[in-house]
Design a protein around this motif. Structure first.
Motif, PDB file in Angstrom:
ATOM      1  N   TYR A 766     -19.923 -35.109 -22.667  1.00  0.00           N
ATOM      2  CA  TYR A 766     -20.565 -35.447 -23.945  1.00  0.00           C
ATOM      3  C   TYR A 766     -20.110 -36.825 -24.429  1.00  0.00           C
ATOM      4  O   TYR A 766     -20.919 -37.664 -24.828  1.00  0.00           O
ATOM      5  N   ARG A 767     -18.805 -37.050 -24.350  1.00  0.00           N
ATOM      6  CA  ARG A 767     -18.274 -38.311 -24.818  1.00  0.00           C
ATOM      7  C   ARG A 767     -18.759 -39.479 -23.946  1.00  0.00           C
ATOM      8  O   ARG A 767     -19.022 -40.573 -24.431  1.00  0.00           O
ATOM      9  N   GLY A 768     -18.898 -39.220 -22.640  1.00  0.00           N
ATOM     10  CA  GLY A 768     -19.331 -40.279 -21.744  1.00  0.00           C
ATOM     11  C   GLY A 768     -20.683 -40.850 -22.100  1.00  0.00           C
ATOM     12  O   GLY A 768     -20.948 -42.033 -21.878  1.00  0.00           O
ATOM     13  N   PHE A 769     -21.555 -40.015 -22.665  1.00  0.00           N
ATOM     14  CA  PHE A 769     -22.889 -40.484 -23.032  1.00  0.00           C
ATOM     15  C   PHE A 769     -22.969 -40.937 -24.483  1.00  0.00           C
ATOM     16  O   PHE A 769     -23.627 -41.917 -24.801  1.00  0.00           O
ATOM     17  N   ARG A 770     -22.277 -40.221 -25.389  1.00  0.00           N
ATOM     18  CA  ARG A 770     -22.397 -40.529 -26.812  1.00  0.00           C
ATOM     19  C   ARG A 770     -21.466 -41.658 -27.267  1.00  0.00           C
ATOM     20  O   ARG A 770     -21.674 -42.229 -28.322  1.00  0.00           O
ATOM     21  N   LEU A 771     -20.400 -41.905 -26.497  1.00  0.00           N
ATOM     22  CA  LEU A 771     -19.561 -43.087 -26.726  1.00  0.00           C
ATOM     23  C   LEU A 771     -18.891 -43.113 -28.097  1.00  0.00           C
ATOM     24  O   LEU A 771     -19.166 -43.963 -28.927  1.00  0.00           O
ATOM     25  N   MET A 772     -18.000 -42.175 -28.322  1.00  0.00           N
ATOM     26  CA  MET A 772     -17.143 -42.211 -29.488  1.00  0.00           C
ATOM     27  C   MET A 772     -15.714 -41.975 -29.014  1.00  0.00           C
ATOM     28  O   MET A 772     -15.486 -41.653 -27.857  1.00  0.00           O
ATOM     29  N   THR A 773     -14.749 -42.139 -29.876  1.00  0.00           N
ATOM     30  CA  THR A 773     -13.381 -41.720 -29.560  1.00  0.00           C
ATOM     31  C   THR A 773     -13.278 -40.241 -29.876  1.00  0.00           C
ATOM     32  O   THR A 773     -13.433 -39.833 -31.022  1.00  0.00           O
ATOM     33  N   LEU A 774     -13.057 -39.440 -28.849  1.00  0.00           N
ATOM     34  CA  LEU A 774     -13.053 -37.988 -29.022  1.00  0.00           C
ATOM     35  C   LEU A 774     -11.622 -37.461 -28.906  1.00  0.00           C
ATOM     36  O   LEU A 774     -10.943 -37.710 -27.918  1.00  0.00           O
ATOM     37  N   ILE A 775     -11.187 -36.753 -29.947  1.00  0.00           N
ATOM     38  CA  ILE A 775      -9.833 -36.197 -29.999  1.00  0.00           C
ATOM     39  C   ILE A 775      -9.938 -34.683 -30.076  1.00  0.00           C
ATOM     40  O   ILE A 775     -10.483 -34.137 -31.034  1.00  0.00           O
ATOM     41  N   LEU A 776      -9.418 -34.014 -29.055  1.00  0.00           N
ATOM     42  CA  LEU A 776      -9.424 -32.545 -28.992  1.00  0.00           C
ATOM     43  C   LEU A 776      -8.032 -32.045 -29.370  1.00  0.00           C
ATOM     44  O   LEU A 776      -7.037 -32.460 -28.780  1.00  0.00           O
ATOM     45  N   VAL A 777      -7.963 -31.143 -30.349  1.00  0.00           N
ATOM     46  CA  VAL A 777      -6.670 -30.710 -30.894  1.00  0.00           C
ATOM     47  C   VAL A 777      -6.465 -29.222 -30.635  1.00  0.00           C
ATOM     48  O   VAL A 777      -7.328 -28.401 -30.956  1.00  0.00           O
ATOM     49  N   PHE A 778      -5.309 -28.887 -30.048  1.00  0.00           N
ATOM     50  CA  PHE A 778      -4.918 -27.491 -29.839  1.00  0.00           C
ATOM     51  C   PHE A 778      -3.644 -27.192 -30.622  1.00  0.00           C
ATOM     52  O   PHE A 778      -2.806 -28.072 -30.829  1.00  0.00           O
ATOM     53  N   ASP A 779      -3.474 -25.914 -31.008  1.00  0.00           N
ATOM     54  CA  ASP A 779      -2.329 -25.484 -31.804  1.00  0.00           C
ATOM     55  C   ASP A 779      -1.071 -25.359 -30.960  1.00  0.00           C
ATOM     56  O   ASP A 779      -0.797 -24.314 -30.385  1.00  0.00           O
ATOM     57  N   ALA A 780      -0.294 -26.452 -30.849  1.00  0.00           N
ATOM     58  CA  ALA A 780       1.062 -26.411 -30.281  1.00  0.00           C
ATOM     59  C   ALA A 780       1.137 -25.838 -28.879  1.00  0.00           C
ATOM     60  O   ALA A 780       2.179 -25.386 -28.449  1.00  0.00           O
ATOM     61  N   TYR A 781       0.053 -25.837 -28.118  1.00  0.00           N
ATOM     62  CA  TYR A 781       0.108 -25.328 -26.748  1.00  0.00           C
ATOM     63  C   TYR A 781       0.894 -26.291 -25.870  1.00  0.00           C
ATOM     64  O   TYR A 781       0.746 -27.506 -25.976  1.00  0.00           O
ATOM     65  N   LYS A 782       1.728 -25.773 -24.998  1.00  0.00           N
ATOM     66  CA  LYS A 782       2.560 -26.538 -24.055  1.00  0.00           C
ATOM     67  C   LYS A 782       3.643 -27.365 -24.733  1.00  0.00           C
ATOM     68  O   LYS A 782       4.318 -28.135 -24.069  1.00  0.00           O
ATOM     69  N   VAL A 783       3.807 -27.250 -26.050  1.00  0.00           N
ATOM     70  CA  VAL A 783       4.784 -28.094 -26.716  1.00  0.00           C
ATOM     71  C   VAL A 783       6.165 -27.504 -26.543  1.00  0.00           C
ATOM     72  O   VAL A 783       6.429 -26.406 -26.993  1.00  0.00           O
ATOM     73  N   GLU A 784       7.061 -28.227 -25.883  1.00  0.00           N
ATOM     74  CA  GLU A 784       8.430 -27.772 -25.706  1.00  0.00           C
ATOM     75  C   GLU A 784       9.306 -28.426 -26.762  1.00  0.00           C
ATOM     76  O   GLU A 784       9.273 -29.611 -26.968  1.00  0.00           O
TER      77      GLU A 784
END
Length: 896
Positions: A766-784
């Protein structure tokens, strides 16, 4: 009387999650130190510190108790605290008087949810901590596995002192590293300094029941638990941390002397100390004096309270933890409500996790507590103290309110021969900070004493919010203006003006409803992980992290108390008794169903005359009241907030968040990733009427399209109207989207990682065609270790939030920051979050709209690729931005 001998003194608190063996460790320590002749056991009901009948009956610590013992170089006051989460406030109030803490962790259970709460409190109070890993005789875990868990969950500088490694210890502190590199070993004084600075956390392994590792642990305390103290010649400073009554009803104020000297017959705040007691268990010795480092109980003081600082000037301490549930107290027939309430208030000062209310409109006593375990305890205590058999009604959630923006509150109080005017700036504070006050007024304008008095009045009462009448919290209130009369102003005048200014500021602001949340740890068979994840989503909770080992899954997360309350029974049922849910207080955060709660309360702030925002002015020798909407025009001081000062003609108070209408289905075939333009206009009108103008003008809704409008592509000539592409951001709430899309939700039940990966790949295309800065946020997953983590995945940014920060909170602060200069859209179906980011000037997109937009984009990409090698197709690619064209040229259609 026997004076206590002067010696190096240390106060050490012992804390743990329930069933970690904390009281057993306290017994082992006292026995090894020679203070008791026999080791008591919880199951035998004969421990030295759990002396109350309720404690011995239930086998848990309910009240903090202290014991005294001596080591070769140190006199120690050991304070045993409750381990159950419902009594966490009792544990918290001891933290203010501790020099060091012992955190007990079960080798069998590992780090629990309540362990993290305690760790957070220790960090907040800055207390150096020793860790004792108990029950190592009955665990299958290796030392390495346990140390990895401690370093991951608590701190990287948890150091194994049982299997001491000079290199590992030295790596945690710069001074130790330099010493190790020069001499090849470590220095005890440098280690002690690093422990005091919370740069090293010593870990000892052992079994309190089997008395293994105890002597080595005591040696650590004697070697490293050193503190520098103030002199007995300094001015007196003593912190009150607990109020109790003995069996005869005598009131005891438990204090720690920080500086100076306490003496019998000293006068404090108009009251004389009649006795100084040093308790060890239920027994005590008396003394004539108490010096720096001493923890003692004082008699003769009747107006003290927990958190108070005696002698010196300084702030009283307010607890971080607070009650989250409220119950109606059901009195026996014939009992007088008011006299019972008065007697119970005496009990309230002894139990920090209990709060009593007597609303005049109901004439019922309301009891606010931390959890259901306390109900039985309170029933027994009331029977024991008052001789009453009471019952408890159905529990309800205790809500709080805060503000979401900055406002100026004004209050004027001028009946005949009285005068005071107050101007306050009210702004949001960090979660969990309560009410913070400050003053930013020149003494040329308002005398410093009046400024201090205003700050005192702000803090002396619990201010009610304007949404539901719930208590205000997490705000910063700054005095920015005021005026007194040289003849007519009295102290009570500023109290009235201050109360009205706070209330007026809330009416002028945008209020937000908060609810209590649990931090939870769920241990279940891995076969039911999907069920658990689905339940957490339904309960509006969030998952911080989860891991699977063998056939066991452990899930850490946050969830509203209102939805998770009683879930432990469900866990037991669907896991056939193999699952375990442990919860601890996670503080207050945004209410997941704000509209519903506000409607249920049906609170009218203007009808609440005890908390009025109106002001009183004087004319022709008589006072008159001016409604809050008009008071700004009557004030004797001009508005002090220069930017964005509100006119009384523009005031429209937000009684509740505006409802967000459901977006209609897009059937036109044209590009639009959210609701129609008319819907956006309607929502903007609602928002502007309710909250005032947004922070920036609304952006065109098709901000992500590389062309203004992309019609159906055929082999015929296509005319493209280009538009200038602005700098655009799309913030996506990852788990909200996963659990909102049916196919990803089903996939997550069996493989959450696969669901995440699928979403990331779709967003990349989606981002490749629409050309925006896309930030995907997850709740603390993998955070050590609880640190925020950001990584680049193909052409998008993926954020894993830090410990105790949900995705919506990260998105909220990021959107507010970016929306000031850029076009920002947030993709989430969280209604509360939508309102907040809308007010910040960002656009919003629901999960359904994002899905439709991605599907529409995929169709457009397919259509373009079908004519890719034709003249029209090449012309179309040439008309796009180079980045979008390159993306399409490299794109490969995927077959289902």
């Amino acid at each position: 009387m026997n004076n206590k001998p002067s010696k190096n003194k240390t106060s050490i608190g012992i804390l743990a999650h329930v069933d970690a063996g904390k009281t057993t460790l306290a017994e082992a320590i006292l026995f090894s130190a020679g203070e008791i002749r026999k080791v008591g056991r919880v199951d035998h009901r004969d421990t030295f510190l759990d002396t109350h009948e309720l404690e011995r009956k239930r086998g848990i610590t309910i009240f903090s108790k202290q014991a005294l013992f001596s080591l070769p170089h140190t006199d120690v006051t050991l304070i045993d605290t409750p381990g159950h989460a419902d009594f966490a406030s009792e544990a918290e109030r001891t933290l203010s008087v501790l020099d060091f803490a012992i955190l007990v962790i079960s080798a069998v259970d590992g780090v629990q949810s309540h362990t993290l709460t305690l760790w957070s409190l220790l960090r907040r109070y800055g207390i150096p901590t020793f860790i004792f890993v108990n029950k190592t005789d009955i665990t299958e875990k290796t030392t390495e596995e346990i140390m990895n868990e401690l370093r991951s969950a608590l701190d990287d500088c948890c150091c194994d002192f049982t299997h001491f490694s000079a290199e590992d210890v030295a790596s945690c502190d710069e001074a130790l590293t330099e010493h190790y590199l020069e001499y090849g070993d470590t220095d005890p004084d440098l280690i002690a300094a690093a422990i005091r600075g919370r740069r090293i956390f010593p870990v000892r392994f052992g079994s309190a029941l089997k008395q293994t590792g105890i002597n080595e642990f005591l040696n650590d305390l004697d070697t490293y638990a050193h503190v520098e103290r103030h002199s007995a010649d300094d001015p007196l400073a003593a912190r009150v941390f607990k109020i109790t009554r003995n069996k005869t009803g005598r009131r005891l104020s438990h204090v720690k002397v920080e500086a100076g000297l306490l003496k019998v017959r000293n006068e404090l705040n108009g009251e004389k100390i009649t006795q100084i007691r040093f308790y060890s268990g239920d027994k005590f010795d008396t003394a004539d004096t108490a010096g720096p480092g001493d923890i003692c109980a004082l008699t003769g003081l009747n107006d003290t309270f927990a958190g108070q600082l005696l002698g010196a000037d300084g702030p009283s301490l307010s607890p971080v933890l607070s009650p989250v549930l409220a119950y109606t107290l059901i009195l026996p027939a014939g009992a007088d409500v008011h006299s019972t309430y008065t007697k119970l208030k005496i009990l309230e000062e002894e139990i920090p996790e209990m709060s009593l209310l007597l609303p005049e409109d109901t004439n019922e006593i309301r009891v606010q507590i931390m959890g259901e375990v306390q109900i039985e305890i309170l029933s027994n205590l009331i029977r024991e103290r008052l001789g009453l058999d009471v019952g408890f009604g159905v529990g309800t959630i205790i809500y709080r309110e805060t503000v979401a923006s900055v406002s100026e509150g004004v209050g004027h109080f001028e009946p005949l021969r009285h005068y005071a005017e107050v101007h306050l700036k009210i702004e949001p504070g960090e979660r969990g900070t309560g009410i913070q006050v400050a003053s930013d007024v020149s003494t040329d304008i308002l005398d410093r004493n009046w400024q201090r008095l205003i700050c005192t009045h702000v803090l002396e009462r619990k201010h009610r919010g304007v949404l539901t009448g719930s208590v205000l919290t997490d705000v910063k209130i700054t005095v920015i203006g005021g005026r007194a009369h040289p003849k007519h102003t009295e102290g009570g005048d500023f109290r009235q003006a201050t109360y009205r200014a706070v209330r007026h500021g809330l009416m002028m602001n945008r209020s937000v409803l908060l609810e209590p949340w649990y931090d939870f740890m769920l241990e279940i068979p891995s076969s039911v992980l999907g069920r658990a994840m689905n339940d957490i989503t339904k309960m509006n909770g969030s998952v911080k992290s989860h891991n699977i080992k063998d056939d066991k899954a452990i899930v850490f997360g946050r969830c509203p108390v209102s939805t998770m309350h009683g879930y432990a029974l469900e866990v037991t049922a669907y896991t056939n008794g193999m699952g375990k849910l442990s919860v601890s207080s996670g503080g207050y955060d945004l209410c997941h169903n704000e509209e519903e709660v506000i409607e249920k309360f049906n609170y009218n702030p203007e009808a609440d005359l005890r908390n009025t925002a109106d002001s009183v002015f004087c004319a022709h020798g008589a006072g008159f009241t001016v409604p809050w909407k008009e008071v700004t025009d009557y004030m004797h001081i001009e508005p002090c907030l220069k930017a964005g000062a509100q006119s009384s003609k523009e005031i429209l108070r937000p009684l509740q968040a505006p409802s967000i209408p459901a977006a209609p289905q897009n059937t036109s075939g044209s590009f639009s990733y959210s609701a129609s333009a008319q819907l956006d206009k309607d929502l903007a009108d609602i928002f502007n009427k309710t909250y005032g103008s947004r922070k920036q003008e609304e952006k065109p809704r098709d901000v992500f399209n590389p062309v203004a409008k992309l019609p159906a592509v055929t082999s015929e000539k296509v005319v493209i109207r280009e538009v200038e592409k602005p700098e655009e951001y799309l913030l996506v709430d990852g788990y909200n989207i996963i659990f909102s899309w049916d196919e990803l939700n089903e996939l997550s039940k069996t493989d959450l990682e696969a669901a995440r990966q699928t979403l990331m790949d779709k967003l990349c295309n989606y981002r490749g065609f629409r050309l925006m800065t896309l930030i995907l946020v997850f709740d603390a997953y993998k955070v050590e270790g609880g640190f925020e983590k950001a990584e680049k995945y193909k052409n998008i940014h993926v954020i894993y939030t830090k410990e105790a920060e949900t995705a919506d909170r990260y998105i909220e602060r990021t959107a507010v920051s970016l929306a000031q200069k850029h076009r920002v859209t947030v993709a989430t179906s969280d209604a509360t979050e939508q309102v907040i980011i809308w007010g910040a000037g960002a656009n919003r997109m629901s999960a359904r709209e994002l899905k439709e937009e991605i599907e529409r984009t995929e169709k457009e990409i397919s259509a373009i690729l079908e004519v890719k090698n034709t003249a029209a197709g090449n012309a179309l690619l040439d008309s796009l931005s180079p980045e979008a064209a390159d993306f399409l040229r490299s794109y490969r259609l995927k077959k289902n």
